[in-house]
Structure formats: structure tokens, C-alpha cells
Design an enzyme around this catalytic site. Structure first.
Site, PDB file in Angstrom:
ATOM      1  N   ASP A 101       0.812  -1.228   0.000  1.00 42.76           N
ATOM      2  CA  ASP A 101       0.000   0.000   0.000  1.00 42.76           C
ATOM      3  C   ASP A 101       0.839   1.270   0.000  1.00 42.76           C
ATOM      4  OD1 ASP A 101      -2.268  -1.614   0.105  1.00 42.76           O
ATOM      5  OD2 ASP A 101      -2.263  -1.647   2.296  1.00 42.76           O
TER       6      ASP A 101
ATOM      7  N   LYS B  55       1.804   2.111  -5.048  1.00 44.61           N
ATOM      8  CA  LYS B  55       2.345   1.554  -6.305  1.00 44.61           C
ATOM      9  C   LYS B  55       1.416   1.838  -7.481  1.00 44.61           C
ATOM     10  CE  LYS B  55       2.386  -2.465  -4.324  1.00 44.61           C
ATOM     11  NZ  LYS B  55       2.065  -2.081  -2.925  1.00 44.61           N
TER      12      LYS B  55
ATOM     13  N   GLY C 217      -4.586  -4.341  -3.805  1.00 44.42           N
ATOM     14  CA  GLY C 217      -5.560  -3.282  -4.098  1.00 44.42           C
ATOM     15  C   GLY C 217      -4.755  -2.059  -4.479  1.00 44.42           C
ATOM     16  N   HIS C 218      -4.717  -1.751  -5.759  1.00 43.10           N
ATOM     17  CA  HIS C 218      -3.906  -0.643  -6.258  1.00 43.10           C
ATOM     18  C   HIS C 218      -4.824   0.483  -6.716  1.00 43.10           C
ATOM     19  CE1 HIS C 218      -0.404  -3.639  -7.186  1.00 43.10           C
ATOM     20  NE2 HIS C 218      -0.730  -3.590  -5.916  1.00 43.10           N
TER      21      HIS C 218
ATOM     22  N   GLN D 248       1.950  -6.052  -3.134  1.00 43.84           N
ATOM     23  CA  GLN D 248       2.405  -6.154  -1.744  1.00 43.84           C
ATOM     24  C   GLN D 248       3.727  -5.385  -1.570  1.00 43.84           C
ATOM     25  OE1 GLN D 248       1.321  -9.535  -3.191  1.00 43.84           O
ATOM     26  NE2 GLN D 248      -0.626  -8.600  -2.702  1.00 43.84           N
TER      27      GLN D 248
HETATM   28  P1  GDP Z   1      -0.763   0.295  -3.507  1.00 41.78           P
HETATM   29  O1  GDP Z   1      -1.380  -0.962  -3.034  1.00 41.78           O
HETATM   30  O2  GDP Z   1       0.706   0.363  -3.248  1.00 41.78           O
HETATM   31  O3  GDP Z   1      -1.104   0.629  -4.938  1.00 41.78           O
HETATM   32  O4  GDP Z   1      -1.407   1.469  -2.612  1.00 41.78           O
HETATM   33  P2  GDP Z   1      -2.969   1.628  -2.241  1.00 41.78           P
HETATM   34  O5  GDP Z   1      -3.690   2.107  -3.451  1.00 41.78           O
HETATM   35  O6  GDP Z   1      -3.477   0.427  -1.562  1.00 41.78           O
HETATM   36  O7  GDP Z   1      -2.890   2.747  -1.118  1.00 41.78           O
HETATM   37  C1  GDP Z   1      -2.332   3.991  -1.367  1.00 41.78           C
HETATM   38  C2  GDP Z   1      -3.400   5.060  -1.083  1.00 41.78           C
HETATM   39  O8  GDP Z   1      -2.794   6.324  -1.019  1.00 41.78           O
HETATM   40  C3  GDP Z   1      -4.442   5.174  -2.170  1.00 41.78           C
HETATM   41  O9  GDP Z   1      -5.666   5.552  -1.590  1.00 41.78           O
HETATM   42  C4  GDP Z   1      -3.918   6.280  -3.057  1.00 41.78           C
HETATM   43  O10 GDP Z   1      -4.939   6.954  -3.772  1.00 41.78           O
HETATM   44  C5  GDP Z   1      -3.300   7.181  -2.033  1.00 41.78           C
HETATM   45  N1  GDP Z   1      -2.123   7.971  -2.476  1.00 41.78           N
HETATM   46  C6  GDP Z   1      -1.127   7.609  -3.308  1.00 41.78           C
HETATM   47  N2  GDP Z   1      -0.178   8.564  -3.349  1.00 41.78           N
HETATM   48  C7  GDP Z   1      -0.594   9.550  -2.508  1.00 41.78           C
HETATM   49  C8  GDP Z   1      -0.021  10.785  -2.078  1.00 41.78           C
HETATM   50  O11 GDP Z   1       1.079  11.172  -2.451  1.00 41.78           O
HETATM   51  N3  GDP Z   1      -0.741  11.503  -1.164  1.00 41.78           N
HETATM   52  C9  GDP Z   1      -1.954  11.109  -0.699  1.00 41.78           C
HETATM   53  N4  GDP Z   1      -2.569  11.875   0.189  1.00 41.78           N
HETATM   54  N5  GDP Z   1      -2.517   9.946  -1.083  1.00 41.78           N
HETATM   55  C10 GDP Z   1      -1.828   9.168  -1.961  1.00 41.78           C
HETATM   56  P1  IMO Z   2      -0.977  -4.203  -2.212  1.00 43.08           P
HETATM   57  O1  IMO Z   2      -0.520  -4.781  -3.523  1.00 43.08           O
HETATM   58  C1  IMO Z   2      -1.034  -4.587   2.127  1.00 43.08           C
HETATM   59  C2  IMO Z   2      -1.200  -8.646   3.741  1.00 43.08           C
HETATM   60  C3  IMO Z   2      -2.441  -9.103   4.471  1.00 43.08           C
HETATM   61  C4  IMO Z   2      -1.836 -10.081   5.455  1.00 43.08           C
HETATM   62  C5  IMO Z   2      -0.720 -10.723   4.651  1.00 43.08           C
HETATM   63  C6  IMO Z   2      -1.086 -12.060   4.041  1.00 43.08           C
HETATM   64  O2  IMO Z   2      -2.250  -3.456  -2.270  1.00 43.08           O
HETATM   65  O3  IMO Z   2       0.149  -3.460  -1.568  1.00 43.08           O
HETATM   66  P2  IMO Z   2      -2.622 -12.778   1.989  1.00 43.08           P
HETATM   67  O4  IMO Z   2      -4.066 -12.536   1.720  1.00 43.08           O
HETATM   68  O5  IMO Z   2      -1.716 -12.208   0.949  1.00 43.08           O
HETATM   69  O6  IMO Z   2      -2.309 -14.212   2.280  1.00 43.08           O
HETATM   70  O7  IMO Z   2      -2.344 -11.976   3.367  1.00 43.08           O
HETATM   71  O8  IMO Z   2      -0.394  -9.809   3.623  1.00 43.08           O
HETATM   72  N1  IMO Z   2      -1.414  -8.133   2.364  1.00 43.08           N
HETATM   73  C7  IMO Z   2      -1.317  -6.848   2.033  1.00 43.08           C
HETATM   74  N2  IMO Z   2      -1.102  -5.760   2.787  1.00 43.08           N
HETATM   75  N3  IMO Z   2      -1.152  -4.465   0.787  1.00 43.08           N
HETATM   76  C8  IMO Z   2      -1.340  -5.561   0.008  1.00 43.08           C
HETATM   77  O9  IMO Z   2      -1.314  -5.516  -1.329  1.00 43.08           O
HETATM   78  C9  IMO Z   2      -1.479  -6.820   0.632  1.00 43.08           C
HETATM   79  N4  IMO Z   2      -1.701  -8.080   0.192  1.00 43.08           N
HETATM   80  C10 IMO Z   2      -1.643  -8.869   1.264  1.00 43.08           C
HETATM   81  O10 IMO Z   2      -3.090  -8.026   5.093  1.00 43.08           O
HETATM   82  O11 IMO Z   2      -1.232  -9.361   6.508  1.00 43.08           O
HETATM   83 MG    MG Z   3      -2.922  -1.596  -1.798  1.00 44.33          MG
END
Ligand code: GDP
Ligand code: IMO
Ligand code: MG
Length: 425
Positions: free
Chosen positions: A13, A16, A40-41, A223
Site C-alpha cells: 500500500d 504503487k 488493491g492498487h 504487496q
Molecule cells: P498500492 O497498493 O501500493 O497501490 O497502494 P494503495 O492504493 O493500496 O494505497 C495507497 C493510497 O494512497 C491510495 O488511496 C492512493 O490513492 C493514495 N495515495 C497515493 N499517493 C498519494 C499521495 O502522495 N498523497 C496522498 N494523500 N494519497 C496518496
Molecule cells: P498491495 O498490492 C497490504 C497482507 C495481508 C496479510 C498478509 C497475508 O495493495 O500493496 P494474503 O491474503 O496475501 O495471504 O495476506 O499480507 N497483504 C497486504 N497488505 N497491501 C497488500 O497488497 C497486501 N496483500 C496482502 O493483510 O497481513
Molecule cells: Mg494496496
């Protein structure tokens, strides 16, 4: 653009999805290399908000090819749901999305096993998985029991599944779960197979031809390094190689065809799910970061745990992944803080550690050693060049780069595509 791996440097998270979306502009192909719909991207484009789970985050660009590489485990029903949701919003996948024929398939029994394992683990040992069947599916792959996308579209699929279900049902019964009805499951997956067949292809050959013809590929990690099955906080990890090496095994593209690795790192740290997290803040500051950063899981909606930047983790990540530059995100979330801390080392029972210990029982005993910097108490959200940043914000970013030994490539100060400052990437 050089062939580039985008890897999460913390516990996932990191942002990416946003970084991939920004860099896709300069690439021809985006290839996911591991994980499944546990990811979840998020991508924000103006008022539009997209969350991608299996489909690479490059799909929102019209003229790019997106590949689900062989290292990804694919739940066909989830993939179709994601495709349909994109189609409903006018985003096409036909002729833009390829699914590797070597991808392992996730079945409902993997999800059942995931749930039942979690339920049976004692408190303190639960992993807090996303319950998407990821661990059991990679388990089947390693134990050579899995079915792959090429099997899904093979006329022998009903027999292959029936054979597999013999063992699966005895295991499900033993753990007190409902056995799977073979004809019903076969029928549901046959429908999915028919719809997915036009997308399933030899992605390894496709990607190698693309690289050989000079196309540029972005390798999208899911991840993060600390969730990697080999390098993370085992057993509180996911079941795949989220680190840069996974880009090769998860796509079939050789290491020397990859030109650089970009590490996505938040300006602080979060973790969702269980497991050690040395810089976790169980106080008002942690809550403030969570609220300001909207730190809720993009897949499960769970609140993410928040804490200070951990330079021990970031340095470890830089080493394992060979990170050439940071794409640093969410600096804006720290805008209102009076002081900001950086964990520079761990104090582990009186011993100063500057690396992440393998043993999680040791890691939970580590206390962060902090250095403190003044906050900037001004908005960075409208900054578009490094020069626009308040001096203290710039000093903080510079310090993170100095202490991790990795230069800055890109800085993100908001979720939107446009809230991105280029600094060498
Ligand atoms: P990922 O799994 O690495 O793609 O990240 P996620 O999408 O799960 O979580 C990142 C969250 O931060 C999302 O809600 C993005 O929209 C948000 N986000 C990404 N870059 C920024 C930033 O520079 N500032 C803020 N405030 N939010 C951001
Ligand atoms: P993105 O790509 C954050 C965590 C779960 C749990 C552990 C194992 O959005 O960064 P799993 O279902 O993979 O067997 O769970 O990994 N986890 C993540 N945490 N971002 C993710 O993906 C994750 N995918 C799995 O919360 O701790
Ligand atoms: Mg994510």
C-alpha cells in the site's frame, strides 16, 4: 523508458498503483508479476477513483498492453468481475489485456482453506490474510497440485478438476468445511474459461518478444518487501516474492533485460494485517496519520496500522531489491505535524541493530531508535516542483534519502496523477 521494476519497499500500500499509472505514460507494456487479488492498487484521475486487484494499473491508458504474468495467481471469477467493472466505466480490456497461460488458478476451495486456517490459528499467530485464497493457491503451486490457466482452457479441465477435488474434499471435510460439488464448480469455471480464453496466452513469449523489439516494460509488483515470502516478517507475510527478483520469475524475463528498480516508499509506514511493526504508533499521531492518509485497505477496507518512517526497513529493502531510486509518496499526509520522527536503528535488548532480524520473536522485542526533525506545518499538496516545497519538507525528504542511501526519483504529494514531482525519474 528503460525496463523498470516498481516494487513496494515497506508492507504494501505504498502507492504503487498511482506510481505505475504515472509511469505508464512512458512505457509500452505493464506486467504484474506476483500476488493475486489480495492486492488493491488505487489510481485517482481527477474525480475518477479506480481500485485494481489483478489487472495491472496501466489499464487506464488506452494504448498500452497489460500482462498478468505467470507469477500471479488468478481467481477467474474475480478477474471477470474486475474486467466487467472497467467495461462499465468505458475502459476496454479487449486486445489490451493478456493473461499468462502459466498463471495458477485460484478456486473457491483455496478461499475456504485460507479462512479455515486463519480461524484455527490461535490469537497472536493469525496472519490477518485478505482471505482471497492466496496462501493455499501458492501452496498448491509449490506442492505441484495446482491447475493453471492453460488447464482451464483445456478440454481435459473437468477431469483435472475432478481429480484434484478428491483430495481437496477430504481436507475440507477434515477441517469441518463444506465439501465442493464437482459438477457445480466445473460448470462455473467452464463459463469463466470460455470468457477468458481470448485473453489467455503465452505471456512469457509475448514479453520476451516485446523486450527484444525494444519495447519498454514496467514490471508491477504487488504487496511489499516486508510481506515477501523469503525476506519479509515470516510467517506474517504473503505467499509470493514481492521483491524485485519476483519480476524475473513472475514474467520469464531475464535479470539482465531489466534496467532499473524503483522502490515505492511512503514518507511514513503502514501495515494492514497482523505481525511485527516496530515504529507503529498507538496514539493520537498514529490516528491523525491514518485519518489524513485515508489509511483503509483498498481490498478489505480494514484500518491500516500507522507509524513513523522506518529507515532500517527501507535500507533492507534497498539492498534486497537493488533500488536505484525512490518514488516517495504521501508526503502531504505529514503536513500538519509539529515534529516528525525517523527510526534510524533498533534497540534490541540493549544491542543496537541496523538491520531487520530474521526472527520475528526478536523483531517484536526491538524498540525503534528515533531521530527527530521539525515539521513544516504548511500544505505541500500544490507543490509541482521540488523548489515549491517548504524548506523543512525538503530537508525531511533529503534526510530520508541520505539515511537510506537511495536518491529520490519522484515525489508524490497527493493521490491524483498530477500531484507528482519529478526528481530524476
Ligand atoms: P498500492 O497498493 O501500493 O497501490 O497502494 P494503495 O492504493 O493500496 O494505497 C495507497 C493510497 O494512497 C491510495 O488511496 C492512493 O490513492 C493514495 N495515495 C497515493 N499517493 C498519494 C499521495 O502522495 N498523497 C496522498 N494523500 N494519497 C496518496
Ligand atoms: P498491495 O498490492 C497490504 C497482507 C495481508 C496479510 C498478509 C497475508 O495493495 O500493496 P494474503 O491474503 O496475501 O495471504 O495476506 O499480507 N497483504 C497486504 N497488505 N497491501 C497488500 O497488497 C497486501 N496483500 C496482502 O493483510 O497481513
Ligand atoms: Mg494496496
Amino acid at each position: 523508458m528503460p525496463n523498470t521494476v516498481i516494487v513496494g519497499a515497506q508492507w504494501g500500500d505504498e502507492g504503487k498503483g498511482k506510481i505505475i499509472d504515472v509511469l505508464t505514460e512512458e512505457a509500452d507494456v505493464v506486467a504484474r508479476y506476483q500476488g493475486g487479488n489480495n492486492a488493491g492498487h488505487t489510481v485517482e484521475i481527477g474525480a475518477e477513483h479506480y481500485v485494481l486487484h489483478l489487472i495491472p494499473s496501466g489499464i487506464l491508458h488506452d494504448d498500452k498492453i497489460c500482462v498478468i504474468g505467470n507469477g500471479v495467481v488468478v481467481d477467474p471469477l474475480a478477474l471477470l468481475g474486475e474486467m466487467d467493472a472497467l467495461h462499465a466505466r468505458g475502459i476496454a480490456t479487449k486486445d489490451k489485456l493478456l493473461v499468462g497461460d502459466r498463471c495458477h488458478v485460484v478456486f473457491p476451495y483455496h478461499r475456504l482453506m485460507d479462512e479455515s486456517r486463519e480461524a484455527r490459528l490461535a490469537r497472536g499467530r493469525k496472519i490477518g490474510t485478505t482471505k482471497r485464497g492466496i496462501g493455499p493457491s501458492y501452496g498448491d503451486k509449490a506442492s505441484r497440485q495446482g491447475l493453471r490457466a492453460c488447464d482451464l482452457v483445456d478440454p481435459a479441465f473437468p477431469d483435472l478438476l475432478a481429480q484434484r477435488l478428491e483430495e481437496v474434499n477430504s481436507v475440507l471435510q477434515a477441517v469441518g468445511a463444506e465439501p465442493v460439488d464437482p459438477p457445480r464448480l466445473t460448470a462455473a469455471y467452464a463459463v469463466a474459461a470460455e470468457r477468458l480464453a481470448p485473453y489467455i496466452t503465452d505471456s512469457v513469449v509475448y514479453l520476451n518478444r516485446a523486450v527484444a523489439s525494444g519495447k519498454s516494460v514496467l514490471f508491477e509488483g504487488a504487496q511489499g518487501t516486508m510481506l515477501d515470502i523469503d525476506f519479509g516478517t515470516y510467517p506474517f507475510v504473503t505467499s509470493s516474492n514481492a521483491t524485485a527478483g519476483g519480476a524475473c520469475t513472475g514474467t520469464g524475463v531475464a535479470p539482465h533485460r531489466i534496467d532499473r528498480v524503483v522502490g515505492v516508499v511512503k514518507a511514513y509506514t503502514t501495515r494492514v494485517g497482523e505481525g511485527p511493526f516496530p515504529t507503529e504508533l498507538d496514539d493520537e499521531t498514529g490516528k491523525h496519520i491514518g485519518r489524513t492518509g485515508h489509511e483503509f485497505g483498498a481490498t478489505t477496507g480494514r484500518a491500516r496500522r500507522c507509524g513513523w518512517f522506518d529507515a532500517v526497513v527501507a535500507r533492507y529493502s534497498a539492498m534486497i531489491n537493488g533500488i536505484d531510486m525512490w518514488a516517495m509518496t504521501k508526503l502531504d499526509v505529514l503536513d500538519a505535524l509539529e515534529t516528525i520522527r525517523i527510526c534510524v536503528a533498533y534497540d534490541c535488548g540493549g544491542e543496537r541493530l541496523d538491520r531487520v532480524p530474521a526472527n520475528v520473536r526478536r523483531l517484536v522485542r526491538c524498540r525503534p531508535v528515533y531521530e527527530e526533525m521539525p515539521g513544516w506545518r504548511a500544505s505541500t499538496r500544490n507543490a509541482r516542483r521540488m523548489e515549491d516545497l517548504p524548506a523543512a519538507a525538503r530537508a525531511y525528504v533529503d534526510r530520508l534519502c541520505e539515511i537510506t542511501g537511495v536518491p529520490l526519483g519522484l515525489l508524490s504529494v497527493g493521490a491524483d496523477r498530477n500531484s507528482t514531482l519529478r526528481a530524476g525519474l
